[in-house]
Design an enzyme around this catalytic site. Structure first.
Site, PDB file in Angstrom:
ATOM      1  N   ASP A  11     -41.808  42.046   6.999  1.00  0.00           N
ATOM      2  CA  ASP A  11     -43.258  41.944   7.105  1.00  0.00           C
ATOM      3  C   ASP A  11     -43.706  42.742   8.327  1.00  0.00           C
ATOM      4  O   ASP A  11     -43.343  42.418   9.462  1.00  0.00           O
ATOM      5  CB  ASP A  11     -43.658  40.469   7.246  1.00  0.00           C
ATOM      6  CG  ASP A  11     -45.152  40.244   7.058  1.00  0.00           C
ATOM      7  OD1 ASP A  11     -45.868  41.224   6.784  1.00  0.00           O
ATOM      8  OD2 ASP A  11     -45.595  39.089   7.194  1.00  0.00           O
ATOM      9  N   ASP A 105     -47.516  46.196   3.202  1.00  0.00           N
ATOM     10  CA  ASP A 105     -46.861  45.883   4.475  1.00  0.00           C
ATOM     11  C   ASP A 105     -45.764  44.841   4.398  1.00  0.00           C
ATOM     12  O   ASP A 105     -45.292  44.375   5.436  1.00  0.00           O
ATOM     13  CB  ASP A 105     -47.914  45.445   5.502  1.00  0.00           C
ATOM     14  CG  ASP A 105     -48.643  44.180   5.087  1.00  0.00           C
ATOM     15  OD1 ASP A 105     -48.560  43.796   3.911  1.00  0.00           O
ATOM     16  OD2 ASP A 105     -49.310  43.579   5.953  1.00  0.00           O
ATOM     17  N   GLU A 106     -45.322  44.455   3.206  1.00  0.00           N
ATOM     18  CA  GLU A 106     -44.231  43.481   3.142  1.00  0.00           C
ATOM     19  C   GLU A 106     -43.436  43.645   1.859  1.00  0.00           C
ATOM     20  O   GLU A 106     -43.947  44.117   0.847  1.00  0.00           O
ATOM     21  CB  GLU A 106     -44.746  42.041   3.273  1.00  0.00           C
ATOM     22  CG  GLU A 106     -45.695  41.606   2.190  1.00  0.00           C
ATOM     23  CD  GLU A 106     -46.099  40.148   2.328  1.00  0.00           C
ATOM     24  OE1 GLU A 106     -45.242  39.306   2.657  1.00  0.00           O
ATOM     25  OE2 GLU A 106     -47.290  39.842   2.102  1.00  0.00           O
TER      26      GLU A 106
END
Length: 360
Positions: A11, A105-106
């Site tokens: 993350d 983003d993860e």
């Protein structure tokens, strides 16, 4: 525990805001919001400096400035965020084909078997964090455990730039001590309902039988039951393409009041729109789904010729669909909103998406 896999959740730390601070040294160390100021603006992302003042994503710009008058707004650059996300994805694929992106983003990785043949998932997580920092000048946090539920919680445990491991023999005790807000699928409204039932931690949740949780919270109650026991058999799905984004709330008491239903639907709409913004999801179909007290399910949908580009448009459509739900004979126990019929990313317009939640 069964299913002794090695799962990593990566993350990125305040991804959008960190990119803006990386690219503009004048923004470093300052409270920063990605989004647009003004009466109808909303925060798409906030730096850690801004979060210290209570500024967070989905907060109206007006409320954010009230909490932090020195807040600096910068417009979103989704083309840049997408390019860096692909750069990070290539790093992850150096370790395993089993990479499941959740957003820009993860991502999850299943490293039970991995390309370098490294026996320890923690070592792989450290290498990935080090490479991301070296190649992008951004920090990432990582969670390592035996399933997706535990790995995702672990990645958030020591942010920013954290690494946290939940070993198999620690899993149940770890979950018992978690606040209920950390559980997957427990949003603000559901957490409040759980608190009213005396459920504040994983240990409290574990006292309930599965059929009780299903009765109280719907189908997701089965997930709560398993997660309270540190169980999650979901596979990492490398080829998954998200087809919809949505949110729903199961009420502690059935509702037939129109104003209250609208308020509950707005909670779901805000949650869904916030998620759509974070993953760059753009759709043309809005669906309101409801479950009556007798468990009858209905849906009301509308498909537009063009994608929904701002929250005001989404909310107008949602209200019209809710008006078509009959509550004259039966009360409602669940209400949700789904955005679907996904449009391919269009970089010429993605940066123009308006994170507009109207006035608070």
């Amino acid at each position: 525990m069964s299913g002794m896999r090695k799962i990593i959740h990566i993350d990125m730390d305040a991804f959008y805001a960190s990119i803006e601070q990386r690219d503009d040294p004048a923004l470093r160390g300052r409270p920063l919001a990605v989004g647009y100021p003004g009466e109808r603006g909303v925060v798409a992302a906030a730096s850690y400096e801004a979060r210290a003042f209570g500024v967070r994503s989905a907060l109206s710009s007006r409320a954010a400035l009230a909490r932090c008058p020195q807040l600096v707004f910068v417009p979103a650059r989704f083309d840049v965020y997408e390019a860096i996300s692909l750069q990070i994805r290539r790093i992850l694929l150096d370790y395993t084909d089993r990479v499941e992106p959740l957003s820009l983003d993860e991502a999850y990785l299943d490293v039970t078997e991995n390309r370098p043949g490294i026996p320890f998932a923690t070592r792989i997580a450290r290498e990935i964090k080090r490479r991301i920092l070296k190649e992008t000048h951004l920090t990432a946090s990582a969670g390592v455990s035996v399933n997706k539920f535990l790995a995702k919680i672990a990645s958030d445990y020591r942010k920013p730039d954290g690494l946290f491991v939940v070993l198999p023999h620690q899993a149940e005790t770890f979950v018992e001590g978690l606040k209920i807000e950390r559980f997957w699928g427990v949003g603000r409204v559901t957490a409040a309902e759980m608190h009213r039932l005396g459920i504040h931690t994983g240990a409290d949740l574990k006292k309930y039988e599965e059929h009780e949780l299903v009765r109280l919270f719907g189908k997701i109650g089965s997930t709560y039951y398993r997660n309270a026991r540190a169980l999650d058999d979901r596979e990492v799905e490398p080829d998954r393409v998200r087809k919809s984004v949505g949110a729903e709330n199961t009420f502690a008491a059935d509702i037939d009041d129109g104003d209250e239903l609208r308020a509950r639907l707005r909670d779901a709409a805000v949650e869904a729109w916030d998620h759509a913004g974070r993953i760059g999801f753009v759709g043309r179909t809005v669906t309101v789904k409801a479950k009556y007290a007798d468990f009858e399910r209905i849906t009301r949908s509308r498909t537009l010729p063009r994608p929904v580009r701002d929250f005001a448009a989404l909310w107008e459509i949602a209200c019209g669909l809710l008006d078509a739900v009959d509550v004259s004979q039966k009360k409602i126990r669940l209400l949700g909103l789904v955005l679907s019929n996904r449009e391919p990313p269009d970089r010429s317009t993605s940066s123009q998406l308006e994170f507009d939640f109207g006035e608070n």
